[in-house]
Design an enzyme around this catalytic site. Structure first.
Site, PDB file in Angstrom:
ATOM      1  N   ARG A 196      -1.878  63.965  -3.276  1.00 41.61           N
ATOM      2  CA  ARG A 196      -1.065  64.394  -2.667  1.00 41.61           C
ATOM      3  C   ARG A 196      -0.387  62.965  -2.270  1.00 41.61           C
ATOM      4  O   ARG A 196       0.531  62.426  -2.226  1.00 41.61           O
ATOM      5  CB  ARG A 196      -0.731  65.108  -0.934  1.00 41.61           C
ATOM      6  CG  ARG A 196       0.022  66.811  -1.619  1.00 41.61           C
ATOM      7  CD  ARG A 196      -0.280  67.570  -0.469  1.00 41.61           C
ATOM      8  NE  ARG A 196      -1.221  67.386   1.083  1.00 41.61           N
ATOM      9  CZ  ARG A 196      -1.687  68.414   0.894  1.00 41.61           C
ATOM     10  NH1 ARG A 196      -2.222  69.111   0.126  1.00 41.61           N
ATOM     11  NH2 ARG A 196      -2.362  67.932   2.001  1.00 41.61           N
ATOM     12  N   LYS A 207      14.843  63.798  10.540  1.00 39.50           N
ATOM     13  CA  LYS A 207      15.659  64.540   9.843  1.00 39.50           C
ATOM     14  C   LYS A 207      15.301  65.794  10.396  1.00 39.50           C
ATOM     15  O   LYS A 207      14.321  66.089  10.631  1.00 39.50           O
ATOM     16  CB  LYS A 207      15.406  64.519   8.534  1.00 39.50           C
ATOM     17  CG  LYS A 207      16.334  65.482   7.654  1.00 39.50           C
ATOM     18  CD  LYS A 207      15.962  65.876   6.206  1.00 39.50           C
ATOM     19  CE  LYS A 207      14.642  67.330   6.528  1.00 39.50           C
ATOM     20  NZ  LYS A 207      15.069  67.656   4.979  1.00 39.50           N
ATOM     21  N   GLU A 223      20.759  68.261   9.626  1.00 40.60           N
ATOM     22  CA  GLU A 223      21.300  68.736   8.022  1.00 40.60           C
ATOM     23  C   GLU A 223      21.640  70.267   8.437  1.00 40.60           C
ATOM     24  O   GLU A 223      20.759  71.103   8.870  1.00 40.60           O
ATOM     25  CB  GLU A 223      19.799  68.494   7.662  1.00 40.60           C
ATOM     26  CG  GLU A 223      19.753  69.078   6.341  1.00 40.60           C
ATOM     27  CD  GLU A 223      19.040  69.038   5.260  1.00 40.60           C
ATOM     28  OE1 GLU A 223      18.394  69.764   4.170  1.00 40.60           O
ATOM     29  OE2 GLU A 223      17.586  68.479   5.455  1.00 40.60           O
ATOM     30  N   LYS A 282      23.811  64.565   6.571  1.00 39.65           N
ATOM     31  CA  LYS A 282      23.114  65.686   5.723  1.00 39.65           C
ATOM     32  C   LYS A 282      23.582  67.165   5.382  1.00 39.65           C
ATOM     33  O   LYS A 282      23.212  68.145   5.634  1.00 39.65           O
ATOM     34  CB  LYS A 282      21.536  65.382   5.907  1.00 39.65           C
ATOM     35  CG  LYS A 282      21.253  65.396   3.974  1.00 39.65           C
ATOM     36  CD  LYS A 282      19.505  65.511   3.677  1.00 39.65           C
ATOM     37  CE  LYS A 282      19.182  65.414   2.930  1.00 39.65           C
ATOM     38  NZ  LYS A 282      17.694  65.957   2.880  1.00 39.65           N
TER      39      LYS A 282
END
EC number: 4.1.2.13
Length: 363
Positions: free
Chosen positions: A56, A147, A188, A230
Site C-alpha cells: 500500500r 471528507k 459527500e 462532493k
C-alpha cells in the site's frame, strides 16, 4: 447579547475560504486516494498483489511522487489515515511529497457506514465521537481539508425521510466540527447508482437529498464559503434499460444543483461513482458545457476514475512505476480539461472505457 453567536473568527473564515477556492481552481480537482485497508485489498487483488502495508505504501508513493506536472490539474489529495504516517523510500512522509508539489493534503475522517435502525437496509455514517480531537491532530500533521461520506439508495421506498434527515444532520455536525479545527469539510451525500431507476428519478432523489443537506448545514451555522460539495453525477441506475447520453446526464445534474446548492458554495467536486474513466470525464465535460447560471466551480474528486489504469499498468512491479505515473498524468490532464469544458474525447489510457461499478460500494 447577540442572537447569533459566531463560532468562527473572521481569520478562520478567511483561511477556510482561501483553501476551498484553491482546491477548486480552474482546471484542477481532487485525487481521492482514501481507500480503506479492505478496499485497497480488493484493488490490489485485481492485479495479483498482496494487501500488506508495504505494498500500500509503494502504491501511494507511486501516486504522490509523480512528476510535478501533476499539480497543474490536481489541487488536493484525500488520504486514508494510514498514509499520513507512511514514508517514501527517501524518508519523507507521503504528505510531504504532496506539499512539495503544491498539492493540498486532505483526510477521510468518517469511520464507515452502519445500519440505521427502523429502515430497510439504509445506513448512517459513524465517527463523530472523537472527531474534534482527530481534526486538530490532522491539521497539525499538515491536512487542510477533510471528507465524510454518507450513502443513500434509490428504490421504490428509499431513501426514506429518516435516512435523508439523519445523514444530512451527520454531515452538518461533521462540517461544523471540521471548520472549528481549520479543515475545509467536503460534504459527500452519495446517492448510489445501484438499481434500475431512470434519469428523472435519479435527478429528483438527488434534489431531495441535497435540499435536506443544505437545510441541515444552515441549521448548524456552517460557513458555506468554506465548504465543498462532493455529490454523485445524476445518472440512471446501473440496471436501467434505457441508455442516456452524456448531454442528458449533464443537464439533469446541473438542474438538480441549480435547484438546491447555494451560490455561496465555491465548488462542487463530483465523485465518479463507478463510471468508466472515459464516461466520468465525458460527463464532467458536458456538465461544464451546459449553458446557464452555474455559480460554483464544477470539477472532480475521483478515486477509481483516476486510478484504475494506474493500478493496471503498475501490477506491483518497480519497473512499471514510471509508466503507471504517466497514466495518472494523462488522466489528471483529461479531467482538468473536462473541468473547464475542453476535453477532446480521448485520453488513451489502459482501461479508458471499462466500467468500474461495484454494487453497494463501500470505501
Amino acid at each position: 447579547m447577540s442572537r447569533f453567536q459566531p463560532y468562527l473568527t473572521e481569520a478562520q473564515e478567511n483561511d477556510l475560504r482561501r483553501i476551498a477556492q484553491a482546491i477548486c481552481a480552474p482546471g484542477k480537482g481532487i485525487l481521492a486516494a482514501d481507500e480503506s485497508t479492505a478496499t485497497m485489498g480488493k484493488r490490489l487483488q485485481q492485479i495479483g498483489v498482496e494487501n500488506n502495508e508495504e505494498n500500500r505504501r509503494l502504491y501511494r508513493q507511486l501516486l504522490f511522487s509523480a512528476d510535478h506536472k501533476l499539480a497543474e490539474n490536481i489541487s488536493g489529495v484525500i488520504l486514508f489515515e494510514e498514509t499520513l504516517h507512511q514514508k517514501s523510500d527517501d524518508g519523507k512522509t507521503l504528505p510531504t511529497l504532496l506539499a512539495e508539489r503544491n498539492i493540498i493534503p486532505g483526510i477521510k475522517v468518517d469511520k464507515g457506514v452502519v445500519p440505521l435502525a427502523g429502515t430497510d437496509n439504509e445506513t448512517t455514517t459513524q465517527g463523530l465521537d472523537d472527531l474534534a480531537s482527530r481534526c486538530a491532530e490532522y491539521w497539525r500533521l499538515g491536512c487542510r481539508f477533510a471528507k465524510w461520506r454518507c450513502v443513500l439508495k434509490i428504490s421504490s421506498h428509499t431513501p426514506s425521510y429518516l435516512a435523508m434527515l439523519e445523514n444530512a444532520n451527520v454531515l452538518a455536525r461533521y462540517a461544523s466540527i471540521c471548520q472549528q479545527n481549520g479543515l475545509v469539510p467536503i460534504v459527500e451525500p452519495e446517492v448510489l447508482p445501484d438499481g434500475d431507476h431512470d434519469l428523472l428519478t435519479a435527478q429528483r432523489v438527488t434534489e431531495q437529498v441535497l435540499a435536506f443537506v443544505y437545510k441541515a448545514l444552515a441549521d448548524h451555522h456552517v460557513y458555506l464559503e468554506g465548504t465543498l460539495l462532493k455529490p454523485n453525477m445524476v445518472t440512471a441506475g446501473q440496471a436501467c434499460k434505457k441508455a442516456y447520453t452524456p448531454q442528458e446526464n449533464a443537464l439533469a445534474t446541473v438542474r438538480a444543483l441549480q435547484r438546491t446548492v447555494p451560490p455561496a458554495v465555491p465548488g462542487i467536486t463530483f465523485l465518479s461513482g463507478g463510471q468508466s474513466e472515459l464516461d466520468a470525464t465525458k460527463n464532467l465535460n458536458e456538465i461544464n458545457k451546459i449553458p446557464g447560471p452555474k455559480p460554483w466551480a464544477l470539477t472532480f474528486s475521483f478515486g477509481r476514475a483516476l486510478q484504475a489504469s494506474v493500478l493496471a499498468t503498475w501490477k506491483g512491479k518497480k519497473e512499471n512505476v514510471h509508466a503507471a505515473q504517466e497514466e495518472l498524468l494523462k488522466l489528471a490532464k483529461a479531467n482538468g480539461a473536462a473541468a473547464v469544458g475542453k476535453f477532446e474525447g480521448n485520453m488513451g489510457t489502459t482501461l479508458g472505457d471499462k466500467s468500474l461499478f461495484v454494487a453497494n460500494h463501500a470505501y
